[in-house]
Design a protein around this motif. Sequence first.
Motif, PDB file in Angstrom:
ATOM      1  N   GLY A   6     -11.000   7.080  -8.578  1.00  0.00           N
ATOM      2  CA  GLY A   6     -12.130   8.052  -9.238  1.00  0.00           C
ATOM      3  C   GLY A   6     -13.330   7.979  -8.755  1.00  0.00           C
ATOM      4  N   ALA A   7     -13.789   6.507  -8.962  1.00  0.00           N
ATOM      5  CA  ALA A   7     -15.323   6.230  -8.560  1.00  0.00           C
ATOM      6  C   ALA A   7     -15.330   6.364  -6.986  1.00  0.00           C
ATOM      7  CB  ALA A   7     -15.504   4.716  -8.958  1.00  0.00           C
ATOM      8  N   ALA A   8     -14.354   6.107  -6.176  1.00  0.00           N
ATOM      9  CA  ALA A   8     -14.519   6.304  -4.844  1.00  0.00           C
ATOM     10  C   ALA A   8     -14.673   7.778  -4.392  1.00  0.00           C
ATOM     11  CB  ALA A   8     -13.572   5.471  -4.157  1.00  0.00           C
ATOM     12  N   ALA A   9     -13.822   8.471  -5.286  1.00  0.00           N
ATOM     13  CA  ALA A   9     -14.092   9.848  -4.978  1.00  0.00           C
ATOM     14  C   ALA A   9     -15.329  10.393  -5.134  1.00  0.00           C
ATOM     15  CB  ALA A   9     -12.740  10.543  -5.704  1.00  0.00           C
ATOM     16  N   ASP A  10     -15.869  10.129  -6.326  1.00  0.00           N
ATOM     17  CA  ASP A  10     -17.051  10.632  -6.792  1.00  0.00           C
ATOM     18  C   ASP A  10     -18.101  10.055  -5.703  1.00  0.00           C
ATOM     19  OD1 ASP A  10     -16.093  11.710  -8.977  1.00  0.00           O
ATOM     20  OD2 ASP A  10     -16.931   9.815 -10.361  1.00  0.00           O
ATOM     21  N   GLU A  11     -18.036   8.648  -5.179  1.00  0.00           N
ATOM     22  CA  GLU A  11     -19.156   8.256  -4.150  1.00  0.00           C
ATOM     23  C   GLU A  11     -19.020   9.211  -2.841  1.00  0.00           C
ATOM     24  OE1 GLU A  11     -19.641   4.313  -2.101  1.00  0.00           O
ATOM     25  OE2 GLU A  11     -19.688   4.168  -4.273  1.00  0.00           O
ATOM     26  N   LEU A  12     -17.989   9.628  -2.655  1.00  0.00           N
ATOM     27  CA  LEU A  12     -17.655  10.234  -1.194  1.00  0.00           C
ATOM     28  C   LEU A  12     -17.696  11.975  -1.429  1.00  0.00           C
ATOM     29  CD1 LEU A  12     -14.550   8.169   0.101  1.00  0.00           C
ATOM     30  CD2 LEU A  12     -17.068   8.209   0.814  1.00  0.00           C
ATOM     31  N   LYS A  13     -17.882  12.488  -2.683  1.00  0.00           N
ATOM     32  CA  LYS A  13     -18.117  13.640  -3.058  1.00  0.00           C
ATOM     33  C   LYS A  13     -16.675  14.528  -2.755  1.00  0.00           C
ATOM     34  CE  LYS A  13     -22.609  13.516  -3.624  1.00  0.00           C
ATOM     35  NZ  LYS A  13     -22.929  12.404  -4.342  1.00  0.00           N
ATOM     36  N   ILE A  14     -15.652  13.672  -3.202  1.00  0.00           N
ATOM     37  CA  ILE A  14     -14.361  14.252  -3.063  1.00  0.00           C
ATOM     38  C   ILE A  14     -13.898  14.405  -4.618  1.00  0.00           C
ATOM     39  CG2 ILE A  14     -11.816  13.716  -2.549  1.00  0.00           C
ATOM     40  CD1 ILE A  14     -13.140  11.722  -0.441  1.00  0.00           C
TER      41      ILE A  14
ATOM     42  N   LYS B 130      -8.337  16.547   2.244  1.00  0.00           N
ATOM     43  CA  LYS B 130      -8.129  17.978   2.922  1.00  0.00           C
ATOM     44  C   LYS B 130      -9.080  18.876   2.191  1.00  0.00           C
ATOM     45  CE  LYS B 130      -3.663  17.980   4.862  1.00  0.00           C
ATOM     46  NZ  LYS B 130      -3.550  16.946   5.799  1.00  0.00           N
ATOM     47  N   ASP B 131     -10.180  19.465   3.055  1.00  0.00           N
ATOM     48  CA  ASP B 131     -11.258  20.330   2.492  1.00  0.00           C
ATOM     49  C   ASP B 131     -11.975  19.687   1.343  1.00  0.00           C
ATOM     50  OD1 ASP B 131     -10.325  22.163   4.174  1.00  0.00           O
ATOM     51  OD2 ASP B 131      -8.938  22.870   3.033  1.00  0.00           O
ATOM     52  N   GLY B 132     -12.134  18.357   1.383  1.00  0.00           N
ATOM     53  CA  GLY B 132     -12.976  17.724   0.575  1.00  0.00           C
ATOM     54  C   GLY B 132     -12.129  17.484  -0.874  1.00  0.00           C
ATOM     55  N   LYS B 133     -10.943  17.520  -0.847  1.00  0.00           N
ATOM     56  CA  LYS B 133     -10.288  17.490  -2.191  1.00  0.00           C
ATOM     57  C   LYS B 133      -8.742  16.807  -2.025  1.00  0.00           C
ATOM     58  CE  LYS B 133     -11.239  22.275  -3.323  1.00  0.00           C
ATOM     59  NZ  LYS B 133     -10.488  23.433  -3.784  1.00  0.00           N
ATOM     60  N   ILE B 134      -8.505  16.048  -3.188  1.00  0.00           N
ATOM     61  CA  ILE B 134      -7.257  15.385  -3.010  1.00  0.00           C
ATOM     62  C   ILE B 134      -6.611  15.660  -4.399  1.00  0.00           C
ATOM     63  CG2 ILE B 134      -7.730  13.484  -1.508  1.00  0.00           C
ATOM     64  CD1 ILE B 134      -7.880  11.720  -4.078  1.00  0.00           C
TER      65      ILE B 134
ATOM     66  N   ASP C 196     -14.601   0.092  -0.555  1.00  0.00           N
ATOM     67  CA  ASP C 196     -14.799   0.546   0.741  1.00  0.00           C
ATOM     68  C   ASP C 196     -13.319   0.652   1.333  1.00  0.00           C
ATOM     69  OD1 ASP C 196     -17.491   0.558   0.793  1.00  0.00           O
ATOM     70  OD2 ASP C 196     -17.573  -1.349   1.738  1.00  0.00           O
ATOM     71  N   LYS C 197     -12.231  -0.221   0.796  1.00  0.00           N
ATOM     72  CA  LYS C 197     -10.965  -0.240   0.996  1.00  0.00           C
ATOM     73  C   LYS C 197     -10.482   1.188   0.521  1.00  0.00           C
ATOM     74  CE  LYS C 197      -6.681  -2.754   0.107  1.00  0.00           C
ATOM     75  NZ  LYS C 197      -6.134  -3.879  -0.426  1.00  0.00           N
ATOM     76  N   ILE C 198     -10.621   1.492  -0.636  1.00  0.00           N
ATOM     77  CA  ILE C 198     -10.266   2.645  -1.268  1.00  0.00           C
ATOM     78  C   ILE C 198     -10.593   3.958  -0.214  1.00  0.00           C
ATOM     79  CG2 ILE C 198     -10.162   4.328  -3.173  1.00  0.00           C
ATOM     80  CD1 ILE C 198     -10.595   1.773  -4.957  1.00  0.00           C
ATOM     81  N   ALA C 199     -11.990   4.185  -0.055  1.00  0.00           N
ATOM     82  CA  ALA C 199     -12.571   4.986   0.672  1.00  0.00           C
ATOM     83  C   ALA C 199     -11.880   5.294   2.126  1.00  0.00           C
ATOM     84  CB  ALA C 199     -14.005   4.685   0.967  1.00  0.00           C
ATOM     85  N   ARG C 200     -11.699   3.905   2.871  1.00  0.00           N
ATOM     86  CA  ARG C 200     -11.110   4.248   3.801  1.00  0.00           C
ATOM     87  C   ARG C 200      -9.545   4.858   3.971  1.00  0.00           C
ATOM     88  NH1 ARG C 200     -12.894  -1.077   4.696  1.00  0.00           N
ATOM     89  NH2 ARG C 200     -10.828  -1.769   4.209  1.00  0.00           N
ATOM     90  N   GLU C 201      -8.927   4.472   3.060  1.00  0.00           N
ATOM     91  CA  GLU C 201      -7.649   5.191   3.085  1.00  0.00           C
ATOM     92  C   GLU C 201      -7.588   6.594   2.341  1.00  0.00           C
ATOM     93  OE1 GLU C 201      -4.586   3.672   3.718  1.00  0.00           O
ATOM     94  OE2 GLU C 201      -5.943   2.018   4.668  1.00  0.00           O
ATOM     95  N   MET C 202      -8.399   6.783   1.682  1.00  0.00           N
ATOM     96  CA  MET C 202      -8.688   8.054   0.998  1.00  0.00           C
ATOM     97  C   MET C 202      -8.977   9.061   2.160  1.00  0.00           C
ATOM     98  SD  MET C 202     -10.975   9.334  -2.151  1.00  0.00           S
ATOM     99  CE  MET C 202     -10.366   8.223  -3.371  1.00  0.00           C
TER     100      MET C 202
END
Length: 59
Positions: free
Chosen positions: A41-49, A17-21, A6-12
């Motif tokens: 990476g896991a947070a990005a996967d969960e958020l579809k980033i 930008k446009d669903g990418k980092i 959750d902490k990673i997701a908030r900061e991410m």
Amino acid sequence: MVEQLDKIAREMQYIVKDGKITCAQARKLAEDLKVSYSDVGAAADELKIKIHKCQLGCF
């Protein structure tokens, strides 16, 4: 673990930008938050980033 993701997701959300980092942004985020690259990476996967421009060619 859930709190950490959750902490990673908030900061991410501030750098996405446009669903990418970029890979460099993901690595910096991990280092700033003192978490593993795989957690980011896991947070990005969960958020579809998508992580792109990987220096290692992994993404």
